[in-house]
Design a protein around this motif. Structure first.
Motif, mmCIF file in Angstrom:
data_model
loop_
_atom_site.group_PDB
_atom_site.id
_atom_site.type_symbol
_atom_site.label_atom_id
_atom_site.label_comp_id
_atom_site.label_asym_id
_atom_site.label_seq_id
_atom_site.Cartn_x
_atom_site.Cartn_y
_atom_site.Cartn_z
ATOM 1 N N VAL A 33 0.851 -1.187 0.000
ATOM 2 C CA VAL A 33 0.000 0.000 0.000
ATOM 3 C C VAL A 33 0.890 1.241 0.000
ATOM 4 O O VAL A 33 1.736 1.420 0.890
ATOM 5 C CB VAL A 33 -0.942 0.020 1.217
ATOM 6 N N TYR A 34 0.694 2.097 -1.002
ATOM 7 C CA TYR A 34 1.450 3.341 -1.118
ATOM 8 C C TYR A 34 0.492 4.522 -0.960
ATOM 9 O O TYR A 34 -0.630 4.502 -1.469
ATOM 10 C CB TYR A 34 2.115 3.450 -2.488
ATOM 11 N N CYS A 35 0.937 5.536 -0.259
ATOM 12 C CA CYS A 35 0.196 6.790 -0.157
ATOM 13 C C CYS A 35 1.099 7.920 -0.626
ATOM 14 O O CYS A 35 2.187 8.134 -0.055
ATOM 15 C CB CYS A 35 -0.266 7.049 1.276
ATOM 16 N N ASP A 36 0.674 8.583 -1.684
ATOM 17 C CA ASP A 36 1.462 9.670 -2.263
ATOM 18 C C ASP A 36 2.896 9.222 -2.537
ATOM 19 O O ASP A 36 3.854 9.967 -2.302
ATOM 20 C CB ASP A 36 1.436 10.890 -1.342
ATOM 21 N N GLY A 37 3.043 7.997 -3.008
ATOM 22 C CA GLY A 37 4.345 7.458 -3.394
ATOM 23 C C GLY A 37 5.149 6.827 -2.288
ATOM 24 O O GLY A 37 6.216 6.248 -2.540
ATOM 25 N N THR A 38 4.657 6.898 -1.051
ATOM 26 C CA THR A 38 5.395 6.343 0.089
ATOM 27 C C THR A 38 4.784 5.013 0.517
ATOM 28 O O THR A 38 3.569 4.932 0.735
ATOM 29 C CB THR A 38 5.377 7.323 1.280
ATOM 30 N N LEU A 39 5.629 3.996 0.652
ATOM 31 C CA LEU A 39 5.159 2.688 1.091
ATOM 32 C C LEU A 39 4.764 2.748 2.560
ATOM 33 O O LEU A 39 5.531 3.196 3.406
ATOM 34 C CB LEU A 39 6.250 1.639 0.891
ATOM 35 N N LEU A 40 3.555 2.301 2.873
ATOM 36 C CA LEU A 40 3.076 2.295 4.252
ATOM 37 C C LEU A 40 3.465 0.996 4.936
ATOM 38 O O LEU A 40 3.503 -0.064 4.323
ATOM 39 C CB LEU A 40 1.559 2.467 4.293
ATOM 40 N N GLY A 41 3.712 1.063 6.228
ATOM 41 C CA GLY A 41 4.035 -0.126 6.998
ATOM 42 C C GLY A 41 5.511 -0.478 6.941
ATOM 43 O O GLY A 41 6.300 0.111 6.201
ATOM 44 N N ARG A 42 5.862 -1.473 7.736
ATOM 45 C CA ARG A 42 7.242 -1.931 7.804
ATOM 46 C C ARG A 42 7.448 -3.128 6.887
ATOM 47 O O ARG A 42 6.506 -3.823 6.546
ATOM 48 C CB ARG A 42 7.602 -2.326 9.239
ATOM 49 N N GLU A 43 8.684 -3.367 6.516
ATOM 50 C CA GLU A 43 9.005 -4.562 5.756
ATOM 51 C C GLU A 43 10.380 -5.067 6.165
ATOM 52 O O GLU A 43 11.274 -4.294 6.540
ATOM 53 C CB GLU A 43 8.946 -4.312 4.251
ATOM 54 N N SER A 44 10.548 -6.366 6.107
ATOM 55 C CA SER A 44 11.829 -6.981 6.446
ATOM 56 C C SER A 44 12.795 -6.817 5.278
ATOM 57 O O SER A 44 12.416 -6.388 4.183
ATOM 58 C CB SER A 44 11.633 -8.462 6.745
ATOM 59 N N THR A 45 14.056 -7.181 5.524
ATOM 60 C CA THR A 45 15.059 -7.120 4.459
ATOM 61 C C THR A 45 14.663 -8.014 3.293
ATOM 62 O O THR A 45 14.785 -7.634 2.124
ATOM 63 C CB THR A 45 16.430 -7.551 5.007
ATOM 64 N N ASP A 46 14.146 -9.214 3.608
ATOM 65 C CA ASP A 46 13.715 -10.141 2.553
ATOM 66 C C ASP A 46 12.532 -9.572 1.781
ATOM 67 O O ASP A 46 12.458 -9.716 0.551
ATOM 68 C CB ASP A 46 13.343 -11.499 3.147
#
Length: 507
Positions: A33-46
């Motif tokens: 999910v992106y808002c105004d081009g920014t990815l929302l939430g956290r993500e792991s390295t993988d």
């Protein structure tokens, strides 16, 4: 690697609804999910590496401008566009239409994402609306399938009958004041200890063997909250008590006796319609605990297998055997409780349709009074989600046909469906359904799902709900939550009480 799908919005308006609805069309995919081009939430390295190397197979872009929402959906080399008013239900309907048309897929509940899809059916039945009027409403507003609309109508009728046993619940004028006319409330007590933590569990449960030293402090904190309820709700009628968890029966017989006795000392139980203890795990059920429950007037207990297949029990971390389930159920039956509930879960990892049918066959043989059929919901905090790469190749079998088979098995046991709710990320985009034999309905389940009265919730992670008229013919739900960590709860219980003190300050 997983298939990726993207939701791109210029503003955060309805992503709590649009995201889950989009994911329902792609249940095994990772949603970005992106808002105004920014990815929302956290993500792991993988996950970052995955995102940088895998091209998304579907992209839904929503642009909100003034009072209009414009959508562009790309999938399988094709695209489609649609515009609608920038209003929540209109956006969800448009999203459903554009994705369904391009993918050729449909969802049994259409565009609904809420956890109470039967709520409007119940209100409409109590307003005297016909079944045909309800069918037209759900079909046009949500694109709900005819089968699910009929299910909603049947459950609304059952709920209407349950609520009719409480004073004035049928004195309706639209939605106006219907929640408060009973002058009742229900009490929830959460005990977040378990024998082990299940693979799919998203609650902040604590494994009892590692946290047993916290039990005395936890009980003391519960008693302080009970004191608050005794004072603040002394002029209100207590309709239901529900001990949930976690697994309340991880506590000893003496600890359970202590809590039940304290409740009896502090609260007026003379109008109590239902007293439930979610014993749940068969490896926590003993004769002395059942005896204590029986002596204190508990009317409804749960013995929850989730599955009757040993390989699945081992995989999901239940740490007990099928034989333990059978023994616990037989033991509970010997105490002659008014109602014994059992739960099963559709969509557990690795289970085939044959495995599900085996569970249904075993439950039919046991013939409990009450059966809850859950569709697996994989939540963010669950170990199953956090360790998804270990399990993503397994089957997660659920479908309308399987749910229908489960409900048909319940009917063969003499049961009827009486309540229903949904969660985000449910297997098959389906639902949880409670079924019961005549007179064995779970009253608390109806009260909390249909939001018919205040729910006062005690214990770590418990969420209280205040139900009031909104002044415009509808209702307003206001919530407050206790902290989830047990140590924090014990240390900050006075703060938790103050939260409820402010929530229910009008009493």
């Amino acid at each position: 690697m997983r298939e990726l799908i993207e939701l791109r919005e210029n503003k955060r308006f309805f992503d709590n609804e649009t995201g889950p609805l989009l994911r329902s069309f792609f249940p095994k995919s990772r949603l970005l999910v992106y808002c105004d081009g920014t990815l929302l939430g956290r993500e792991s390295t993988d996950e970052k590496a995955e995102r940088e190397t895998v091209k998304p197979s579907a992209v839904l872009s929503i642009n909100y401008s003034d009072d209009v929402a414009s959508m562009h959906f790309f999938y399988d080399g094709k695209s489609n566009e649609i515009s609608c008013p920038a209003e929540k239900n209109a956006v969800k309907r448009a999203l459903y239409s554009v994705v369904s048309n391009l993918t050729g897929r449909s969802l049994p509940w259409g565009s609904t994402t809420g956890i109470r899809p039967t709520k409007e059916a119940l209100v409409m039945r109590q307003q005297g609306k016909s079944a045909d009027e309800i069918r037209k409403f759900y079909s046009e507003k949500y694109f709900t399938s005819p089968a699910k609309i009929n299910e909603s109508i049947e459950i609304a009728e059952a709920e209407k009958q349950i609520l009719s046993h409480f004073p004035n619940t049928e004195s309706f004028e639209g939605h106006s004041d219907y929640n408060l006319q009973t002058n009742g409330y229900s009490l929830y007590l959460g005990v977040l200890f378990c024998p082990s933590i299940c693979l799919y569990c998203s609650f902040s449960s604590h494994q009892i063997d590692a946290y047993s030293s916290l039990v005395p402090g936890y009980i003391a904190a519960l008693k302080k909250e009970i004191d608050f309820v005794a004072e603040r709700f002394k002029n209100r009628r207590l309709d239901c008590i529900y001990f949930g968890g976690g697994t309340p029966t991880t506590l000893s017989a003496a600890e359970l006796d202590d809590i039940f006795s304290y409740i009896e000392q502090k609260l007026d139980l003379s109008h109590l319609a239902e007293y439930t203890v979610e014993a749940g795990r068969p490896d926590s059920i003993t004769a002395d605990k059942l005896q204590v429950m029986k002596e204190h007037g508990i009317t409804r207990i749960s013995v929850n297998p989730q599955t009757m297949n040993q390989k699945t029990l081992d995989l999901i971390g239940r740490r007990h055997t099928v034989r333990d389930i059978l023994s616990a159920y037989e033991l509970a039956r010997s105490f002659n409780f008014s109602c014994i509930n059992m739960d099963m879960i559709l969509g557990l990892p690795g289970e085939s349709i044959e495995d599900i049918r085996h569970t249904l066959s075993e439950l039919k043989r046991l013939s409990p009074d009450n059966l809850t059929v859950h569709s697996l919901a994989i939540k963010t905090a669950a170990r199953l989600r956090l360790e998804w790469d270990k399990y993503e190749d397994l089957d997660f079998t659920n479908s309308v046909a399987i749910m229908d088979e489960a409900l048909a098995t319940g009917r063969e046991m003499g049961m009827h469906p009486y309540y229903l709710y949904r969660q985000k990320n449910m297997a098959g985009a389906l639902e949880n359904v409670g079924m019961a034999k005549s007179g064995k309905d779970g009253i608390y389940n109806v009260m909390i799902m249909e939001e018919r009265e205040d729910i006062v919730a005690l214990g770590a992670g418990a969420a209280s709900k205040m139900v009031r008229p909104d002044g415009a013919g509808g209702i307003q739900i206001t919530r407050c939550e206790n902290v989830k960590d047990i140590r924090n709860y014990i240390d900050r219980v006075d703060e938790m009480i103050e939260r409820k003190n402010l929530l229910f300050s009008d009493l």
